[in-house]
Design a protein around this motif. Structure first.
Motif, PDB file in Angstrom:
ATOM      1  N   LEU A   5      28.280  74.231 -60.066  1.00 58.09           N
ATOM      2  CA  LEU A   5      28.859  73.217 -60.933  1.00 58.09           C
ATOM      3  C   LEU A   5      28.047  71.934 -60.842  1.00 58.09           C
ATOM      4  O   LEU A   5      27.535  71.583 -59.786  1.00 58.09           O
ATOM      5  CB  LEU A   5      30.286  72.904 -60.501  1.00 58.09           C
ATOM      6  CG  LEU A   5      31.373  73.925 -60.788  1.00 58.09           C
ATOM      7  CD1 LEU A   5      32.675  73.428 -60.196  1.00 58.09           C
ATOM      8  CD2 LEU A   5      31.521  74.152 -62.265  1.00 58.09           C
ATOM      9  N   GLN A 226      37.102  74.503 -60.502  1.00 61.42           N
ATOM     10  CA  GLN A 226      36.182  74.530 -61.645  1.00 61.42           C
ATOM     11  C   GLN A 226      36.459  73.402 -62.633  1.00 61.42           C
ATOM     12  O   GLN A 226      36.251  73.548 -63.841  1.00 61.42           O
ATOM     13  CB  GLN A 226      36.261  75.887 -62.364  1.00 61.42           C
ATOM     14  CG  GLN A 226      35.998  77.088 -61.465  1.00 61.42           C
ATOM     15  CD  GLN A 226      34.566  77.113 -60.947  1.00 61.42           C
ATOM     16  OE1 GLN A 226      33.621  77.109 -61.712  1.00 61.42           O
ATOM     17  NE2 GLN A 226      34.408  77.141 -59.629  1.00 61.42           N
ATOM     18  N   ALA A 262      31.055  75.169 -55.302  1.00 59.69           N
ATOM     19  CA  ALA A 262      30.783  76.238 -56.262  1.00 59.69           C
ATOM     20  C   ALA A 262      29.931  77.340 -55.652  1.00 59.69           C
ATOM     21  O   ALA A 262      29.875  78.453 -56.164  1.00 59.69           O
ATOM     22  CB  ALA A 262      30.062  75.666 -57.475  1.00 59.69           C
TER      23      ALA A 262
END
Length: 270
Positions: A5, A226, A262
């Motif tokens: 991310l 996320q 991530a």
């Protein structure tokens, strides 16, 4: 493995420096390495002054900033809807994809059922107007409104039931880190932006680094879900513009931790 991310976009709420001209606010934000800005409707970008709003947008673009939000003071109170289209038009002039709105003028425990129903109805109508202008809405997460707790905020979002209505988040006043993080978790994936500051106790303003651990955990938690909400500095000690570069550096340091989450196996990121 999924791609890492990217960090949230670091930015600034223009109300942090209400006394400065918009062009100077934009210049200082750019020089501090910030990317986005929420322009306030109270001083810098009044809805009924389109020429001023255009000039503010030009200042943003001149310094390479993106307007991520229009900080309105619409509280969904009786009689306020008549002025909402002008706010939506100002958001469009700014190029803002989102408007900040407020949920009434009293806390969730002191608002009657009928009063709450009125706020819900007006927010729903405002969401329709905003959608017609291609703009989203995000609730200010704040004391003395119906978003004074995470539970009341979730309930309100469900009651309004508008696809373009989400929420901001900030740590509640005097909330210990664990309580603040628990409230953030309760909001789930409905957070569009975060107002970042370091106050303790009460509204005593500290350097952001004084609560850097909280903010590192905030952005790590968002990354694990996320989410990539905008991270907007709001207020600095003494309203001192000279401190912006230091505060922005702390913000970037805190947001950088989210990228590492991530890289974990999905089972460990929750």
């Amino acid at each position: 493995m999924s791609a890492p991310l990217t960090a949230p976009r670091p930015g600034l709420c223009s109300v942090t420096f209400r006394r400065l001209p918009a062009s100077e606010v934009a210049r200082r934000a750019s020089e501090a390495g910030l990317e986005v800005i929420e322009w306030g409707a109270d001083v810098h970008a009044p809805a009924r002054e389109p020429d001023t709003v255009r000039a503010v947008r030009e200042a943003s673009e001149r310094y390479g900033l993106t307007c991520c939000s229009y900080g309105s003071y619409f509280r969904a109170g009786p009689g306020e809807l008549a002025g909402f289209p002008a706010l939506a038009r100002a958001a469009v002039l700014l190029g803002a994809p989102r408007m900040r709105v407020w949920a009434g003028g009293a806390g969730s425990r002191s608002t009657s059922r009928d009063e709450r129903r009125g706020v819900v109805t007006r927010l729903r109508e405002a969401a329709v107007i905003a959608a017609d202008h291609g703009v989203g809405l995000a609730l200010e997460f704040h004391a003395k409104t119906l978003t004074d707790t995470a539970a009341s905020t979730v309930r309100l979002l469900d009651e309004v039931d508008a696809d373009n209505l989400r929420t901001y988040w900030q740590p509640p006043l005097d909330a210990p880190d664990e309580a603040a993080l628990a409230g953030l978790a309760e909001l789930g994936d409905r957070v569009d932006g975060v107002h970042v500051f370091s106050w303790w106790p009460g509204n005593h303003r500290l350097p952001l680094a004084a609560r850097e651990d909280l903010w590192t955990r905030v952005f790590a938690a968002l990354g694990a879900r996320q989410l990539r909400p905008d991270a907007l500095l709001e207020f600095v000690p003494g309203d001192d513009p000279a401190l912006l570069a230091r505060e922005a550096a702390t913000l970037r340091r805190a947001t950088s931790h989210r990228a590492h989450t991530a890289e974990r196996p999905s089972g460990l990121a929750r």
